[in-house]
Design a protein around this motif. Structure first.
Motif, PDB file in Angstrom:
ATOM      1  N   HIS A  74       1.238  10.682   2.193  1.00  0.00           N
ATOM      2  CA  HIS A  74       0.639   9.401   1.804  1.00  0.00           C
ATOM      3  C   HIS A  74      -0.604   9.151   2.653  1.00  0.00           C
ATOM      4  CE1 HIS A  74       3.974   8.213  -0.772  1.00  0.00           C
ATOM      5  NE2 HIS A  74       4.743   8.785   0.144  1.00  0.00           N
ATOM      6  N   THR A  79      -2.982   6.657   1.649  1.00  0.00           N
ATOM      7  CA  THR A  79      -3.341   5.245   1.486  1.00  0.00           C
ATOM      8  C   THR A  79      -2.077   4.439   1.217  1.00  0.00           C
ATOM      9  OG1 THR A  79      -3.740   5.394  -0.901  1.00  0.00           O
ATOM     10  CG2 THR A  79      -5.611   5.832   0.539  1.00  0.00           C
ATOM     11  N   TRP A  80      -2.089   3.169   1.652  1.00  0.00           N
ATOM     12  CA  TRP A  80      -0.943   2.291   1.401  1.00  0.00           C
ATOM     13  C   TRP A  80      -1.350   0.827   1.320  1.00  0.00           C
ATOM     14  CZ3 TRP A  80      -1.082   5.875   5.430  1.00  0.00           C
ATOM     15  CH2 TRP A  80      -1.480   5.402   6.667  1.00  0.00           C
ATOM     16  N   ARG A  81      -2.635   0.585   1.125  1.00  0.00           N
ATOM     17  CA  ARG A  81      -3.119  -0.790   0.979  1.00  0.00           C
ATOM     18  C   ARG A  81      -4.285  -0.798   0.013  1.00  0.00           C
ATOM     19  NH1 ARG A  81      -6.847  -4.533   3.436  1.00  0.00           N
ATOM     20  NH2 ARG A  81      -7.816  -2.932   4.715  1.00  0.00           N
ATOM     21  N   ASP A  82      -4.396  -1.883  -0.755  1.00  0.00           N
ATOM     22  CA  ASP A  82      -5.512  -2.068  -1.678  1.00  0.00           C
ATOM     23  C   ASP A  82      -6.372  -3.220  -1.178  1.00  0.00           C
ATOM     24  OD1 ASP A  82      -6.965  -1.718  -4.197  1.00  0.00           O
ATOM     25  OD2 ASP A  82      -6.167  -3.701  -4.658  1.00  0.00           O
ATOM     26  N   SER A 105     -10.204  -0.960  -3.546  1.00  0.00           N
ATOM     27  CA  SER A 105     -10.475   0.223  -2.730  1.00  0.00           C
ATOM     28  C   SER A 105      -9.228   0.565  -1.912  1.00  0.00           C
ATOM     29  CB  SER A 105     -11.661  -0.060  -1.800  1.00  0.00           C
ATOM     30  OG  SER A 105     -11.940   1.056  -0.994  1.00  0.00           O
ATOM     31  N   GLU A 106      -8.740   1.782  -2.062  1.00  0.00           N
ATOM     32  CA  GLU A 106      -7.547   2.213  -1.342  1.00  0.00           C
ATOM     33  C   GLU A 106      -7.841   2.377   0.148  1.00  0.00           C
ATOM     34  OE1 GLU A 106      -4.285   2.934  -2.591  1.00  0.00           O
ATOM     35  OE2 GLU A 106      -5.130   1.699  -4.188  1.00  0.00           O
ATOM     36  N   ARG A 107      -6.913   1.933   0.974  1.00  0.00           N
ATOM     37  CA  ARG A 107      -7.058   2.030   2.421  1.00  0.00           C
ATOM     38  C   ARG A 107      -5.802   2.649   3.032  1.00  0.00           C
ATOM     39  NH1 ARG A 107     -12.243   1.057   2.291  1.00  0.00           N
ATOM     40  NH2 ARG A 107     -12.871  -1.112   2.336  1.00  0.00           N
ATOM     41  N   ALA A 154      -1.920  -5.808  -0.743  1.00  0.00           N
ATOM     42  CA  ALA A 154      -3.175  -5.998  -1.457  1.00  0.00           C
ATOM     43  C   ALA A 154      -3.867  -7.180  -0.797  1.00  0.00           C
ATOM     44  CB  ALA A 154      -2.932  -6.285  -2.935  1.00  0.00           C
ATOM     45  N   ARG A 188       3.446  -1.773   0.007  1.00  0.00           N
ATOM     46  CA  ARG A 188       1.991  -1.786  -0.036  1.00  0.00           C
ATOM     47  C   ARG A 188       1.483  -3.219   0.066  1.00  0.00           C
ATOM     48  NH1 ARG A 188      -0.521   2.700  -1.776  1.00  0.00           N
ATOM     49  NH2 ARG A 188      -2.309   1.533  -2.485  1.00  0.00           N
TER      50      ARG A 188
END
Length: 81
Positions: A29, A31-34, A38-40, A79, A77
């Motif tokens: 994994h 990325t785990w945040r939006d 934009s994925e972060r 956002a 996740r």
């Protein structure tokens, strides 16, 4: 010692002492945040940038690069704007 954390519907193995970011990255994994589409994931790795924040056991805004993963942790996740 082995640990297990849950990310969404997936159980992820880890090692005692690994950070949450370490367990996530070791399991593919990135990325785990939006953030506004934009994925972060991990960026600075030292807790300054806040790109790696994730919800852990219902607590929002946890820095995955600084928090040690604990057996049974439940990750969600985030956002954020």
């Amino acid at each position: 010692m082995s640990i297990s954390i849950r990310f969404g519907e997936v159980e992820l193995p880890g090692r005692d002492g690994q950070t949450i970011a370490g367990v996530l990255m070791a399991n593919g994994h990135r990325t785990w945040r939006d953030a506004q589409g934009s994925e972060r994931g991990i960026f600075c790795g030292i807790g300054i940038c806040q790109d790696c924040v994730i919800t852990v056991n219902g607590v929002e805004g946890v820095r995955a690069c600084q928090r040690a993963a604990c057996d049974g942790d439940v990750l969600e996740r985030e956002a954020r704007a």
